[in-house]
Design a protein around this motif. Structure first.
Motif, PDB file in Angstrom:
ATOM      1  N   ALA A  77       0.837  -1.209   0.000  1.00 68.90           N
ATOM      2  CA  ALA A  77       0.000   0.000   0.000  1.00 68.90           C
ATOM      3  C   ALA A  77       0.869   1.255   0.000  1.00 68.90           C
ATOM      4  O   ALA A  77       0.573   2.242  -0.690  1.00 68.90           O
ATOM      5  N   ALA A  78       1.956   1.216   0.758  1.00 72.34           N
ATOM      6  CA  ALA A  78       2.881   2.349   0.775  1.00 72.34           C
ATOM      7  C   ALA A  78       3.515   2.534  -0.601  1.00 72.34           C
ATOM      8  O   ALA A  78       3.698   3.676  -1.060  1.00 72.34           O
ATOM      9  N   ARG A  79       3.841   1.418  -1.247  1.00 74.51           N
ATOM     10  CA  ARG A  79       4.397   1.510  -2.604  1.00 74.51           C
ATOM     11  C   ARG A  79       3.371   2.112  -3.563  1.00 74.51           C
ATOM     12  O   ARG A  79       3.710   2.933  -4.427  1.00 74.51           O
ATOM     13  N   GLY A  80       2.119   1.683  -3.420  1.00 78.48           N
ATOM     14  CA  GLY A  80       1.070   2.184  -4.296  1.00 78.48           C
ATOM     15  C   GLY A  80       0.839   3.675  -4.173  1.00 78.48           C
ATOM     16  O   GLY A  80       0.514   4.349  -5.157  1.00 78.48           O
ATOM     17  N   ARG A  81       1.009   4.177  -2.959  1.00 76.96           N
ATOM     18  CA  ARG A  81       0.831   5.627  -2.771  1.00 76.96           C
ATOM     19  C   ARG A  81       1.913   6.417  -3.482  1.00 76.96           C
ATOM     20  O   ARG A  81       1.723   7.588  -3.821  1.00 76.96           O
ATOM     21  N   LYS A  82       3.056   5.770  -3.726  1.00 76.89           N
ATOM     22  CA  LYS A  82       4.153   6.445  -4.403  1.00 76.89           C
ATOM     23  C   LYS A  82       4.053   6.341  -5.924  1.00 76.89           C
ATOM     24  O   LYS A  82       4.368   7.301  -6.641  1.00 76.89           O
ATOM     25  N   ASP A  83       3.644   5.157  -6.414  1.00 75.82           N
ATOM     26  CA  ASP A  83       3.653   4.985  -7.876  1.00 75.82           C
ATOM     27  C   ASP A  83       2.266   5.007  -8.510  1.00 75.82           C
ATOM     28  O   ASP A  83       2.128   4.834  -9.725  1.00 75.82           O
ATOM     29  N   GLY A  84       1.210   5.185  -7.713  1.00 78.51           N
ATOM     30  CA  GLY A  84      -0.132   5.320  -8.263  1.00 78.51           C
ATOM     31  C   GLY A  84      -0.792   4.019  -8.667  1.00 78.51           C
ATOM     32  O   GLY A  84      -1.865   4.043  -9.270  1.00 78.51           O
ATOM     33  N   ARG A  85      -0.207   2.878  -8.313  1.00 79.68           N
ATOM     34  CA  ARG A  85      -0.805   1.591  -8.646  1.00 79.68           C
ATOM     35  C   ARG A  85      -1.547   1.007  -7.437  1.00 79.68           C
ATOM     36  O   ARG A  85      -1.305   1.383  -6.300  1.00 79.68           O
ATOM     37  N   THR A  86      -2.424   0.060  -7.734  1.00 80.68           N
ATOM     38  CA  THR A  86      -3.105  -0.701  -6.694  1.00 80.68           C
ATOM     39  C   THR A  86      -2.503  -2.098  -6.658  1.00 80.68           C
ATOM     40  O   THR A  86      -2.468  -2.789  -7.681  1.00 80.68           O
ATOM     41  N   TYR A  87      -2.012  -2.506  -5.487  1.00 74.93           N
ATOM     42  CA  TYR A  87      -1.391  -3.826  -5.351  1.00 74.93           C
ATOM     43  C   TYR A  87      -2.312  -4.745  -4.553  1.00 74.93           C
ATOM     44  O   TYR A  87      -2.836  -4.359  -3.501  1.00 74.93           O
ATOM     45  N   LYS A  88      -2.502  -5.940  -5.074  1.00 74.72           N
ATOM     46  CA  LYS A  88      -3.327  -6.943  -4.413  1.00 74.72           C
ATOM     47  C   LYS A  88      -2.496  -8.200  -4.170  1.00 74.72           C
ATOM     48  O   LYS A  88      -1.637  -8.550  -4.975  1.00 74.72           O
ATOM     49  N   VAL A  89      -2.778  -8.876  -3.071  1.00 73.71           N
ATOM     50  CA  VAL A  89      -2.070 -10.116  -2.743  1.00 73.71           C
ATOM     51  C   VAL A  89      -3.061 -11.272  -2.759  1.00 73.71           C
ATOM     52  O   VAL A  89      -4.112 -11.208  -2.115  1.00 73.71           O
ATOM     53  N   LYS A  90      -2.724 -12.305  -3.498  1.00 73.82           N
ATOM     54  CA  LYS A  90      -3.527 -13.528  -3.531  1.00 73.82           C
ATOM     55  C   LYS A  90      -2.736 -14.621  -2.817  1.00 73.82           C
ATOM     56  O   LYS A  90      -1.659 -15.006  -3.259  1.00 73.82           O
ATOM     57  N   TRP A  91      -3.271 -15.111  -1.694  1.00 80.28           N
ATOM     58  CA  TRP A  91      -2.612 -16.142  -0.906  1.00 80.28           C
ATOM     59  C   TRP A  91      -3.177 -17.505  -1.277  1.00 80.28           C
ATOM     60  O   TRP A  91      -4.392 -17.706  -1.254  1.00 80.28           O
ATOM     61  N   GLN A  92      -2.297 -18.456  -1.586  1.00 80.67           N
ATOM     62  CA  GLN A  92      -2.729 -19.807  -1.941  1.00 80.67           C
ATOM     63  C   GLN A  92      -2.063 -20.812  -1.006  1.00 80.67           C
ATOM     64  O   GLN A  92      -0.836 -20.879  -0.918  1.00 80.67           O
ATOM     65  N   ASP A  93      -2.881 -21.600  -0.301  1.00 83.18           N
ATOM     66  CA  ASP A  93      -2.423 -22.508   0.741  1.00 83.18           C
ATOM     67  C   ASP A  93      -2.301 -23.934   0.209  1.00 83.18           C
ATOM     68  O   ASP A  93      -3.223 -24.440  -0.440  1.00 83.18           O
ATOM     69  N   TYR A  94      -1.172 -24.600   0.501  1.00 74.81           N
ATOM     70  CA  TYR A  94      -0.934 -25.972   0.058  1.00 74.81           C
ATOM     71  C   TYR A  94      -0.398 -26.805   1.211  1.00 74.81           C
ATOM     72  O   TYR A  94       0.119 -26.280   2.192  1.00 74.81           O
ATOM     73  N   ALA A  95      -0.505 -28.139   1.059  1.00 73.93           N
ATOM     74  CA  ALA A  95      -0.049 -29.047   2.106  1.00 73.93           C
ATOM     75  C   ALA A  95       1.452 -29.284   2.056  1.00 73.93           C
ATOM     76  O   ALA A  95       2.079 -29.571   3.069  1.00 73.93           O
ATOM     77  N   THR A  96       2.052 -29.193   0.865  1.00 75.38           N
ATOM     78  CA  THR A  96       3.480 -29.443   0.694  1.00 75.38           C
ATOM     79  C   THR A  96       4.046 -28.442  -0.308  1.00 75.38           C
ATOM     80  O   THR A  96       3.312 -27.660  -0.922  1.00 75.38           O
ATOM     81  N   GLY A  97       5.353 -28.522  -0.526  1.00 76.98           N
ATOM     82  CA  GLY A  97       5.993 -27.605  -1.461  1.00 76.98           C
ATOM     83  C   GLY A  97       5.824 -27.979  -2.921  1.00 76.98           C
ATOM     84  O   GLY A  97       5.921 -27.117  -3.806  1.00 76.98           O
ATOM     85  N   ALA A  98       5.557 -29.260  -3.202  1.00 71.85           N
ATOM     86  CA  ALA A  98       5.497 -29.716  -4.597  1.00 71.85           C
ATOM     87  C   ALA A  98       4.489 -28.957  -5.448  1.00 71.85           C
ATOM     88  O   ALA A  98       4.814 -28.506  -6.556  1.00 71.85           O
ATOM     89  N   PRO A  99       3.234 -28.784  -5.005  1.00 70.89           N
ATOM     90  CA  PRO A  99       2.288 -28.046  -5.844  1.00 70.89           C
ATOM     91  C   PRO A  99       2.629 -26.567  -5.981  1.00 70.89           C
ATOM     92  O   PRO A  99       2.268 -25.942  -6.985  1.00 70.89           O
ATOM     93  N   ILE A 100       3.332 -26.008  -5.003  1.00 69.91           N
ATOM     94  CA  ILE A 100       3.771 -24.614  -5.138  1.00 69.91           C
ATOM     95  C   ILE A 100       4.769 -24.510  -6.282  1.00 69.91           C
ATOM     96  O   ILE A 100       4.698 -23.599  -7.115  1.00 69.91           O
ATOM     97  N   THR A 101       5.690 -25.459  -6.339  1.00 74.62           N
ATOM     98  CA  THR A 101       6.657 -25.475  -7.446  1.00 74.62           C
ATOM     99  C   THR A 101       5.952 -25.648  -8.779  1.00 74.62           C
ATOM    100  O   THR A 101       6.288 -24.979  -9.769  1.00 74.62           O
ATOM    101  N   ALA A 102       4.968 -26.538  -8.849  1.00 74.92           N
ATOM    102  CA  ALA A 102       4.228 -26.752 -10.100  1.00 74.92           C
ATOM    103  C   ALA A 102       3.569 -25.464 -10.562  1.00 74.92           C
ATOM    104  O   ALA A 102       3.584 -25.136 -11.763  1.00 74.92           O
ATOM    105  N   GLN A 103       3.004 -24.712  -9.627  1.00 80.54           N
ATOM    106  CA  GLN A 103       2.348 -23.456  -9.982  1.00 80.54           C
ATOM    107  C   GLN A 103       3.357 -22.364 -10.334  1.00 80.54           C
ATOM    108  O   GLN A 103       3.096 -21.526 -11.198  1.00 80.54           O
ATOM    109  N   MET A 104       4.502 -22.377  -9.675  1.00 84.58           N
ATOM    110  CA  MET A 104       5.524 -21.384 -10.006  1.00 84.58           C
ATOM    111  C   MET A 104       6.077 -21.618 -11.405  1.00 84.58           C
ATOM    112  O   MET A 104       6.272 -20.669 -12.175  1.00 84.58           O
ATOM    113  N   THR A 105       6.351 -22.866 -11.743  1.00 79.01           N
ATOM    114  CA  THR A 105       6.909 -23.155 -13.062  1.00 79.01           C
ATOM    115  C   THR A 105       5.871 -22.975 -14.158  1.00 79.01           C
ATOM    116  O   THR A 105       6.224 -22.897 -15.338  1.00 79.01           O
TER     117      THR A 105
END
Length: 457
Positions: A77-105
């Motif tokens: 939000a502090a960054r947005g006040r400086k550059d005029g953009r709106t920043y949103k965070v989407k949190w995604q919860d997983y049981a292990t690291g493997a699906p996080i890697t699949a989504q990152m790649t």
């Protein structure tokens, strides 16, 4: 959210899991089909997607606790006040690291947190799919490896790892807990491929299998062993700290995202540092917050994340942790989960130096016995197990914690194996530890928890 293994990740009938790395020509179409970049945006809006593991509680400073405190959103939000953009965070919860890697790649997650073994798979998959990633910080660590534990059901007659020959053992292939199991078995002279039957299962599935009697032991990472022990559903068979090899969890980012959104990565690391400061300053409150968010017992969260907990929280990319990561590579290569990984190229200390110039906290101090009474928002530490037990006797105890006399790993006092050695009382996580101590000290003997309480008074 429980991740379902892909078809090529299902376990074989016996032995180590092999042949999981598909040829690049097959993996690229899969990644392309999954969609576009995670940091979806128009000219005024930027969405940052964070993958985390809510119940892997030594990642909380980059996941559950961080999300609850809202520090990342405040930085953006502090960054947005400086550059005029709106920043949103989407949190995604997983049981292990493997699906996080699949989504990152697949370009669908920008920032993720996971354990040391999954981090190496993250690095390997990212390079293979031309979606390289970088390790930019650490969340929680234990310099001896105490975050991973092998447990059995409470009535089991198994007393040491050597008793696992011919038995069924549940673990999550490619996880740090699997690495601990492999190393521990090999040190005990047991072939992980031939002498046990290993089942590749999600932590929750493995816990159910242990309770149902379909497996003889479970090797898992924080917080599953502690939770099962606290609930009276398991007892410790092997303390990962016996390996005396660091294990940790860390934060990885997509290289493309880090290059395009350098300031956002800096904001995340600043927010992570703030969450770490909060956890270290208010460990009981932090444990209660994580418990409320995850459904885990606060007493279990505190076992790992408390003032003297098994995990030490510090974002610094410590040399001993990176050295341990390099030692993990051969384990994953032998299991054919990765090829060569250039750890030095994967580790990128520059963002943390840039965003959080403050010095690291310093190494963890030795754990002390600790007592948490009901109705209290603080805990009390003691200089000896005997002093802890004396204070606990007759008190309304919410949780009592005591370090293992051999490894220093904290455990629940009423789930520990106690030894009386003259007037002194010592606690151990496993029967094997207690037996080792008794054999080395004439006159020492194993006593029940009730007897230990009586002797302390």
């Amino acid at each position: 959210m429980t991740a379902v293994p892909r078809a090529h990740e299902r376990p074989p009938a016996r032995g180590r899991f092999v042949a999981r790395a598909l040829p690049l020509t097959l993996l690229l179409p899969l990644a392309t089909a999954c969609g576009g970049a995670a940091g979806a945006e128009d000219s005024k809006t930027v969405t940052v997607t964070v993958g985390y593991q809510s119940k892997t509680i030594n990642t909380v400073t980059a996941g559950t606790l961080l999300r609850s405190l809202g520090y990342f959103e405040k930085e953006l939000a502090a960054r947005g006040r400086k550059d005029g953009r709106t920043y949103k965070v989407k949190w995604q919860d997983y049981a292990t690291g493997a699906p996080i890697t699949a989504q990152m790649t697949a370009g669908k997650i920008d920032i993720g947190s996971m354990g040391d073994f999954p981090l190496l798979i993250n690095a390997a998959r990212g390079k293979q799919l031309r979606q390289p990633t970088r390790l930019v910080s650490v969340t929680g660590y234990n310099l001896r490896g105490g975050l991973n534990t092998v447990v059995t059901e409470p009535a089991s007659e198994l007393r040491s790892l050597t008793d696992l020959r011919g038995k069924k053992v549940s673990t999550s292939i490619g996880s740090a807990a699997d690495g601990t199991l492999i190393r521990a078995l090999e040190q005990a002279g047991i072939d992980p491929e031939k002498d046990i039957r290993k089942l590749n299962q999600q932590p929750s599935v493995g816990a159910s299998a242990l309770a149902g009697g379909s497996v003889d032991a479970l090797s898992q990472f924080v917080a599953w062993p502690g939770q099962l022990a606290y609930e009276g559903k398991a007892k410790a068979l092997y303390d990962g700290a016996d390996l005396n090899l660091p294990t940790f969890h860390g934060v990885t980012v997509r290289e493309k995202f880090a290059d395009e959104r350098t300031g956002v990565v800096d904001d995340f690391l600043r927010a992570q540092r703030r969450a770490t400061d909060h956890l270290r300053a208010r460990p009981v409150a932090a444990a209660e917050t994580v418990a409320a968010e995850t459904g885990l017992p606060a007493e279990v969260v505190y076992l790992y994340n408390g003032a003297h907990g098994i995990a030490t929280f510090d974002p610094a990319l410590r040399p001993e942790l990176i050295a341990a990561l390099k030692k993990d590579v051969p384990i994953l290569k032998d299991a054919e989960l990765i090829g060569d990984v250039d750890v030095d190229a994967f580790v990128d200390p520059e963002p943390l130096r840039r965003a959080v110039p403050a010095p690291p906290y310093g190494k963890a101090t030795a754990a002390r016995p600790e007592l948490w009474l009901r109705g209290r928002s603080d805990t009390r530490a003691f200089d000896s197990p005997k002093a802890l037990l004396k204070a606990a006797r007759g008190a309304d105890v919410r949780a009592a914690y005591v370090p293992d006399a051999l490894t220093g790993t904290l455990w629940f006092a009423d789930r520990s194996v106690w030894v009386a050695d003259g007037p002194e009382l010592r606690a151990f996580i496993t029967p094997d530890h207690a037996r080792t101590y008794v054999e080395r000290h004439a006159g020492a003997r194993v006593v029940s928890y009730a007897d230990a309480l009586r002797r302390a008074s």
